[in-house]
Motif scaffolding. Structure first.
Motif, PDB file in Angstrom:
ATOM      1  N   VAL A  46      -1.287   6.938  -3.912  1.00 20.20           N
ATOM      2  CA  VAL A  46      -0.775   7.040  -5.274  1.00 20.20           C
ATOM      3  C   VAL A  46      -0.043   8.365  -5.455  1.00 20.20           C
ATOM      4  N   THR A  47       0.851   8.391  -6.406  1.00 20.14           N
ATOM      5  CA  THR A  47       1.512   9.631  -6.783  1.00 20.14           C
ATOM      6  C   THR A  47       1.505   9.710  -8.302  1.00 20.14           C
ATOM      7  N   LEU A  48       0.906  10.735  -8.835  1.00 20.97           N
ATOM      8  CA  LEU A  48       0.874  10.946 -10.275  1.00 20.97           C
ATOM      9  C   LEU A  48       1.721  12.168 -10.591  1.00 20.97           C
ATOM     10  N   PRO A  49       3.005  11.996 -10.852  1.00 21.98           N
ATOM     11  CA  PRO A  49       3.893  13.132 -11.063  1.00 21.98           C
ATOM     12  C   PRO A  49       3.664  13.870 -12.366  1.00 21.98           C
ATOM     13  N   ALA A  71      -0.458  17.016  -9.420  1.00 23.38           N
ATOM     14  CA  ALA A  71       0.589  16.217 -10.053  1.00 23.38           C
ATOM     15  C   ALA A  71       1.871  16.288  -9.237  1.00 23.38           C
ATOM     16  N   GLY A  72       2.515  15.154  -9.040  1.00 21.74           N
ATOM     17  CA  GLY A  72       3.777  15.114  -8.323  1.00 21.74           C
ATOM     18  C   GLY A  72       3.660  14.973  -6.824  1.00 21.74           C
ATOM     19  N   ARG A  73       2.448  14.948  -6.306  1.00 23.57           N
ATOM     20  CA  ARG A  73       2.266  14.839  -4.858  1.00 23.57           C
ATOM     21  C   ARG A  73       1.647  13.500  -4.472  1.00 23.57           C
ATOM     22  N   ALA A  74       2.135  12.936  -3.379  1.00 24.41           N
ATOM     23  CA  ALA A  74       1.550  11.695  -2.877  1.00 24.41           C
ATOM     24  C   ALA A  74       0.129  11.989  -2.405  1.00 24.41           C
ATOM     25  N   THR A  75      -0.806  11.184  -2.831  1.00 24.08           N
ATOM     26  CA  THR A  75      -2.212  11.404  -2.502  1.00 24.08           C
ATOM     27  C   THR A  75      -2.847  10.106  -2.047  1.00 24.08           C
ATOM     28  N   THR A 109       0.810  -1.209   0.000  1.00 20.51           N
ATOM     29  CA  THR A 109       0.000   0.000   0.000  1.00 20.51           C
ATOM     30  C   THR A 109       0.837   1.249   0.000  1.00 20.51           C
ATOM     31  N   GLY A 110       2.132   1.107   0.238  1.00 20.87           N
ATOM     32  CA  GLY A 110       2.990   2.276   0.241  1.00 20.87           C
ATOM     33  C   GLY A 110       3.563   2.565  -1.126  1.00 20.87           C
ATOM     34  N   LEU A 111       3.043   1.898  -2.112  1.00 21.80           N
ATOM     35  CA  LEU A 111       3.586   2.073  -3.456  1.00 21.80           C
ATOM     36  C   LEU A 111       3.451   3.510  -3.935  1.00 21.80           C
ATOM     37  N   LYS A 112       4.498   3.987  -4.525  1.00 21.90           N
ATOM     38  CA  LYS A 112       4.419   5.288  -5.187  1.00 21.90           C
ATOM     39  C   LYS A 112       4.345   5.016  -6.680  1.00 21.90           C
ATOM     40  N   ILE A 113       3.222   5.373  -7.265  1.00 21.86           N
ATOM     41  CA  ILE A 113       3.056   5.121  -8.692  1.00 21.86           C
ATOM     42  C   ILE A 113       3.833   6.172  -9.475  1.00 21.86           C
ATOM     43  N   THR A 114       4.706   5.745 -10.349  1.00 18.43           N
ATOM     44  CA  THR A 114       5.497   6.660 -11.161  1.00 18.43           C
ATOM     45  C   THR A 114       4.904   6.745 -12.550  1.00 18.43           C
ATOM     46  N   VAL A 115       4.560   7.921 -12.977  1.00 18.91           N
ATOM     47  CA  VAL A 115       3.942   8.109 -14.276  1.00 18.91           C
ATOM     48  C   VAL A 115       4.964   8.623 -15.267  1.00 18.91           C
ATOM     49  N   PHE A 116       5.067   8.017 -16.420  1.00 22.64           N
ATOM     50  CA  PHE A 116       6.022   8.436 -17.431  1.00 22.64           C
ATOM     51  C   PHE A 116       5.389   9.429 -18.404  1.00 22.64           C
TER      52      PHE A 116
END
Length: 324
Positions: free
Chosen positions: A145-148, A86-90, A3-10
């Motif tokens: 999630v984090t959508l940078p 965008a770019g923030r952990a949510t 659950t601590g996954l940080k999703i990295t968006v390309f």
């Protein structure tokens, strides 16, 4: 699922108008899996047609494919965080509301080891994650999630109410900021991801059951020791280009049933009722990690020659977001 996954968006795309596609024609029909046997499950009806809900061929006659509506059959997906920075952990939060009572649903039936499967995909279909959020006692689901990168995404909640039928509800999610949509990958038959090569054989055909076989290799050698992931050796999610109609198809057989081989081939059966373009995402587990390979496929009519294309899906190396 971690659950601590940080999703990295390309890359990400801003919202597309319902029914339109990035360089893809309209008029695409729903994909409906056709189970070979009881174990051949798919979701969009939850009974053998694919997660989309987890519906089976019996739901092929539904007016709309899974994931296109926020409300369906007495349930509504209430996304409490429809917009994020965008770019923030949510902490993405939502509930499934029972329309008759106005209260969050708290009684779920486990499907493939989970009460609910959460899919997030960018509108341009370049990004995809399969998550398994945590449910609080009051029925509120949450997943960090984090959508940078900025853009428009679609959130799919794939679940089965206890004692009911499976379904998939969808809602839009936006990450603030400027954007530039990515082009849909061109057709091909091979995808490379995390050092694995996955090939696709077969083709989707409108209104006809199609045999699709995904073969996994590593360093040129067939992978014959795939590991069970949510009870199966592979999970295939199909998203229709344009409106992102959703379907989750499971392969024939079950992991550990004594007859189903653990690779390298993972067979599926699916039907595309009309010509169109779809994005396929295959999840498989090997070496203790879940990997995702993505393909663009075209379902063509009798007078057309369909093609299939493959590209690797940019998913986090930890794959903790996979919660299947």
């Amino acid at each position: 699922m971690n659950t601590g996954l940080k999703i990295t968006v390309f890359a990400a795309a801003l919202a597309a108008t319902f029914g339109t596609a990035y360089g893809v024609g309209s008029g695409v029909g729903e994909i409906s899996p056709e189970p070979k046997r009881a174990a051949h499950e798919t979701h969009d009806g939850h009974d053998g047609a694919g997660h989309g809900g987890h519906h089976g061929a019996g739901h092929a006659s539904m007016a709309l494919p899974g994931g296109l509506q926020m409300s369906e059959r007495g349930y509504t997906l209430a996304l409490k965080t429809p917009a994020v920075a965008a770019g923030r952990a949510t902490d993405l939060r939502f509930t499934v509301v029972q329309d008759a009572t106005g209260r969050p649903l708290t009684a779920y039936q486990r499907e493939h080891t989970k009460e609910l499967h959460l899919i997030i995909a960018s509108r341009d279909l370049s990004l995809y994650w399969h998550l398994h959020p945590t449910r609080a006692a009051d029925g509120t689901w949450s997943a960090p999630v984090t959508l940078p990168k900025s853009g428009a995404y679609r959130v799919f909640a794939d679940f089965t109410p206890r004692g009911g039928e499976g379904l998939t509800l969808g809602a839009d999610l936006t990450a603030s900021g400027s954007y530039e949509p990515a082009a849909l990958p061109a057709p091909g038959t091979t995808a490379e991801v995390d050092g694995y090569e996955v090939t696709l054989r077969g083709r989707l055909e409108p209104a006809k059951g199609s045999e699709l076989t995904l073969t996994v290799r590593r360093n040129g050698r067939p992978v014959r020791d795939l590991q069970p992931y949510l009870g199966a050796y592979g999970h295939l999610v199909a998203l229709r280009a344009g409106d992102l109609a959703y379907l989750h198809v499971h392969p024939g057989g079950e992991a550990g049933d004594g007859t189903t081989e653990a690779g390298p081939d993972i067979p599926f059966t699916a039907t595309a009722p009309s010509a169109g373009t779809y994005r396929l995402f295959l999840d498989f587990k090997h070496g203790g990690e879940v990997h995702t390979a993505a393909f663009t496929v075209r379902a063509a009519g009798p007078s057309q020659r369909p093609e299939a294309a493959g590209t690797a899906t940019p998913v986090p190396s930890s794959h903790a977001g996979h919660g299947h």
